[in-house]
Scaffold this motif. Structure first.
Motif, short mmCIF file in Angstrom:
data_model
loop_
_atom_site.label_atom_id
_atom_site.label_comp_id
_atom_site.label_asym_id
_atom_site.label_seq_id
_atom_site.Cartn_x
_atom_site.Cartn_y
_atom_site.Cartn_z
N ASP A 29 -3.94 -0.27 13.18
CA ASP A 29 -3.85 1.13 12.79
C ASP A 29 -3.19 1.97 13.90
O ASP A 29 -3.19 1.57 15.07
N TYR A 106 -3.07 9.50 10.85
CA TYR A 106 -3.52 8.12 11.01
C TYR A 106 -2.78 7.27 9.98
O TYR A 106 -2.71 7.64 8.80
N PHE A 108 -2.77 3.43 8.42
CA PHE A 108 -3.66 2.26 8.37
C PHE A 108 -2.93 1.02 7.87
O PHE A 108 -2.37 1.01 6.78
N LYS A 109 -2.94 0.00 8.69
CA LYS A 109 -2.42 -1.33 8.38
C LYS A 109 -1.00 -1.33 7.79
O LYS A 109 -0.75 -1.98 6.77
#
Lengths: 168, 216
Positions: A29, A106, A108-109
């Motif tokens: 992340d 943010y 994520f993955k």
């Protein structure tokens, strides 16, 4: 949580800022910030798109997002994008203003080819007290290697700082 | 035979690594161990603790250390804090000798309350930046985090984004979740080198931490 600096990219008088080769197998992340989105040639609402494994910007109608624009000078508005060609509502600045912004996102993955890439972003931007908080999903499972900010209209000075997140 | 006795030195047993201050020599095995532990130089945490304050019935909590200006972006956490009415933040451009208190703070936030199954929007300007949620009782701790941008940039306004989770009650028996998403800025182009947490009304008890984030 440990944040490890990856890169800072900035440019002036541009309609797009490409931030390539930032996602890798090193991190799951990421935290991305923007502190400058200034000196716009005209009022604009910025967008963000992802770069695929070859570094090509993804412009397909694969972006889904929802959130709220919060403002000091007017009522809040909720908006969304369904099968849009970009994530909406990133930077905003009144023409010629140089007051800076504050955005944290943010991601994520993004590097996992089997998953949709998810993003959460929140920002206080320009325009006399305009802000936003949003979440979005790029609904195509593929490896993402970078991002691209676009102004939509005109040019701005902008930056982008990328960190890998360890310890979640 | 060529004398090589002075070509080699002793390797200190405890070399240190720190941002901008490395001493000693690492052996290959040391580097391997540090890499495996993800503690090798180059993988420093860009987010560094500046100061943690624990306080009891205090009217203002001031962060004035000179280390504040070592960082580009700041992260403020405000946890498990009791008291106050609408806890808020102020900044200073003179190290905390005085605090900006004119109507230079502009903010807006969404307050979502489980008790009412609805959200309320707030927007205003004033003499401080809010909102920071608060705990309504011990055990119902608040968790707040605030990103603070351009505090150390004399050419930009200082900007805030905040997320906060707490609780509310109207009878002291039933407690309901309460969430804030807020944003704001200080309409003052200056280096802000000190940060103040204030209760607005009453006092505060709890813990707050200020972190710095480098853009390099």
């Amino acid at each position: 949580m440990s944040l490890q600096f990856i890169t800072k990219v900035s440019n002036t008088s541009v309609s797009s800022l490409v931030v390539s080769d930032i996602f890798s197998a090193d991190y799951d992340d990421y935290l991305i910030q923007q502190t400058v989105y200034d000196n716009a040639s005209s009022n604009n609402d910025g967008t963000m798109r992802l770069l695929d494994s070859g570094g090509t910007v993804i412009s397909a109608a694969e972006y889904y997002y929802a959130g709220e624009n919060t403002r000091t000078y007017n009522s809040f508005t909720t908006t969304n994008g369904v099968g849009a060609t970009s994530f909406g509502y990133f930077g905003y600045q009144d023409a010629s203003f140089t007051s800076g912004v504050g955005l944290t996102m943010y991601v994520f993955k993004p590097y996992d080819s089997s998953l949709f890439t998810k993003c959460l972003w929140q920002a206080q931007v320009g325009g006399s007290g305009q802000a936003r908080w949003y979440g979005g999903s790029h609904q195509s499972a593929e490896t993402i290697t970078g991002i691209q900010f676009d102004t939509g209209t005109g040019t701005v000075n902008m930056d982008c700082i990328v960190y890998g997140i360890k310890g979640f | 035979m060529v004398d090589k006795s002075n070509e080699y030195g002793y390797v200190p047993s405890s070399p240190t690594q720190a941002r901008g201050s490395n001493t000693g020599i690492f052996e290959v095995n040391d580097v391997t161990d540090l890499l495996l532990a993800e503690q090798w130089s180059g993988e420093f945490n860009a987010l560094e603790l500046i100061e943690t304050r624990t306080f009891t019935t205090q009217s203002t909590i001031n962060f004035t250390t000179s280390a504040i200006t070592d960082y580009d972006v700041h992260f403020f956490t405000f946890n498990h804090t009791l008291g106050g009415n609408t806890p808020a933040l102020r900044v200073s451009s003179n190290g905390g000798s005085s605090w900006l208190q004119t109507n230079e703070y502009d903010w807006n936030y969404r307050d979502m309350a489980r008790q009412f199954a609805s959200g309320t929007e707030y927007r205003s300007n004033g003499t401080y930046f809010m909102p920071l949620s608060r705990s309504v009782s011990y055990g119902h701790g608040v968790g707040s985090n605030v990103w603070i941008y351009n505090m150390n940039n004399a050419d930009k306004y200082t900007h805030f984004t905040i997320q906060s989770a707490g609780t509310m009650t109207s009878d002291g028996i039933n407690y309901y979740s309460r969430t804030f998403f807020g944003n704001g800025y200080v309409q003052d182009k200056a280096i802000h080198n000190a940060l103040q947490l204030l209760p607005n009304t009453g006092t505060l008890s709890g813990t707050a931490s200020l972190y710095g984030l480098k853009q390099s």
